[in-house]
Scaffold this motif. Structure first.
Motif: not given
Lengths: 182, 182
Positions: A30-31, A129, A154, A156-157, A160, A163-164, B92, B94, B101, B167, B171
Motif C-alpha cells: 500500500h505504499f 487494506y 506498521w 500507521m502506514t 494511511f 484513509q487514502f 503506490v 509514498e 514503517f 487527509m 492522518w
DNA sequence: CCGCCCATGTAATCAGTTACATGATTTT
DNA sequence: AAAATCATGTAACTGATTACATGGGCGG
C-alpha cells in the motif's frame, strides 16, 4: 528507497530475495511496490557495497536459496538514513488525474463509466487494506516476533492506505453525483 | 504519460517547451511533475514520431524559441489514449511511509519532530492549492479561452489535491495526538 | 553590473518495467 | 498429470533525476 526497505527487513532476520518479495507484497504494497527483478539486482548491489552478505543454503532440498544477512555496515547505513529526516516532499504522480484533467474532450457517458470503474478498483483496494488490518498484521508479528513492538508503526502506514482510499472514494462519489445531477 | 500531457496542452494551442514547463508548474504540479530536460527530449521524440511539428520562431528578438504544433496524427493519438480507460491502478509510492514503517527503531522525539515537519510541508501544499483554486484557474482560462469549458475538469483535479492534503494532515494529526497522549 | 527570468539543450546515472529464461517442489 | 508456488536470475527498454552547459533580455 528500495535499498532501505530491504535493509529494514533484513534488520529483523536473514532472508532470501523471494522472502523479501513476498513480505513486501503483504506489508508494503500500500505504499511501495517492487518487481522481483528489481529486488534481486538491488540485493546484489547491496552485497557489492558490503551492506549485506549472502550464502547459498545447501540444505536437504536442491533449491538454490540465497540467504542475505545484514552486515554491521548495513545496520549503520540504515540507521543513518532513518535519522536523516526528509526535508521536502517528492513530486506527486497520479495517473488518473491526467485523464480527468483532459476529460472535457470526452463524452460525459464515457467519463462517468471510467469514474465508476475507478470507484470499483479503489473499493477493492480499501477492502484489501481492511482485510490486512484485521488479519495479516498478526501474521507478520508472528513471523518477526523480535519486531512486535514495531507493529504500531506498521498500523500507521496501513491507516494511511485506508484513509487514502476512503478519500479517493469520496472524491469520486462527489464527481459522480455532480455529473448525474445534470 | 508525459507524452499525453504535452499533446493535451498542445491541443489548445502551439507552445514552446518552456511554455509547457511553466503551464505544468501552474496546473499539473499537484498530480504530475516533469523536469525541463524531460520535456525537451519528449518533444523531440514526439516530433520524430510525427505527432507534433516544430518551427524556430525568427521574430524581432534573437531568442531561439522552438514552437511546437500538434499534428492531425497527434490529435488522433491523444484521443485514442483518452478513450481507452485505465483498467488497473498504478503501484503506490509514498516515500514518507517507508520511514514511518521502520520508525520503531528511532527515538519518539525524533519521530515526532519529523511528523511535525511533514505537517508543515503538507500545510504549505494545501495553502498553495487553495491559492491556485482562488486565482490561478481564472488566469488559465484567460490563457486558453478556447478551453474554458474544460475548467470544471481542471477543478476536479485540484479538489483532489486539496482533499489529499487535508487527509494527510488529519492522518499526521492523529498520530501526533496519539504519541503526545503517552 | 548583478541577479533574475527567458530559453534550450546534452550527458550520465539511477529507478522502474516488461519480457525472457529456467527448473524444482507442492498441491489438487 | 497439471497447476500453483517456490526460487533465481538476465536483458532490453523506458522513464526520472541530477548535473553540466550556454547565452540573451530586462530591471534595479
Amino acid at each position: 528507497m528500495l535499498k532501505y526497505i530491504l535493509l529494514g527487513f533484513l534488520n529483523y532476520c536473514p532472508m532470501t530475495g523471494y522472502d523479501l518479495k513476498s513480505v513486501m507484497e503483504r506489508s508494503t504494497l500500500h505504499f511501495w511496490h517492487a518487481y522481483h527483478s528489481q529486488i534481486y539486482t538491488a540485493l546484489r548491489k547491496l552485497e557489492e557495497d558490503g551492506l549485506v552478505t549472502s550464502l547459498v543454503q545447501d540444505g536437504e532440498d536442491a533449491l538454490n536459496r540465497r540467504v542475505y544477512t545484514i552486515s554491521e555496515a548495513g545496520r549503520e547505513d540504515f540507521l543513518r538514513w532513518l535519522n536523516a529526516p526528509l526535508t521536502e516532499l517528492p513530486p506527486v504522480k497520479e495517473n488518473f488525474l491526467v485523464r480527468v484533467f483532459f476529460s472535457g474532450k470526452r463524452s460525459p457517458e464515457d467519463f462517468l463509466n471510467e469514474l465508476r470503474f475507478q470507484r470499483q478498483l479503489h473499493q477493492q483496494n480499501l477492502e484489501h487494506y481492511k482485510h490486512i488490518e484485521a488479519e495479516e498484521f498478526s501474521h507478520k508479528v508472528e513471523k518477526f516476533p523480535e519486531a512486535y513492538q514495531e507493529a504500531p508503526f506498521w498500523m500507521m502506514t496501513l491507516r494511511f492506505g485506508i484513509q487514502f482510499e476512503e478519500m479517493y472514494l469520496q472524491w469520486l462519489d462527489g464527481i459522480i453525483a455532480t455529473l448525474q445531477a445534470k
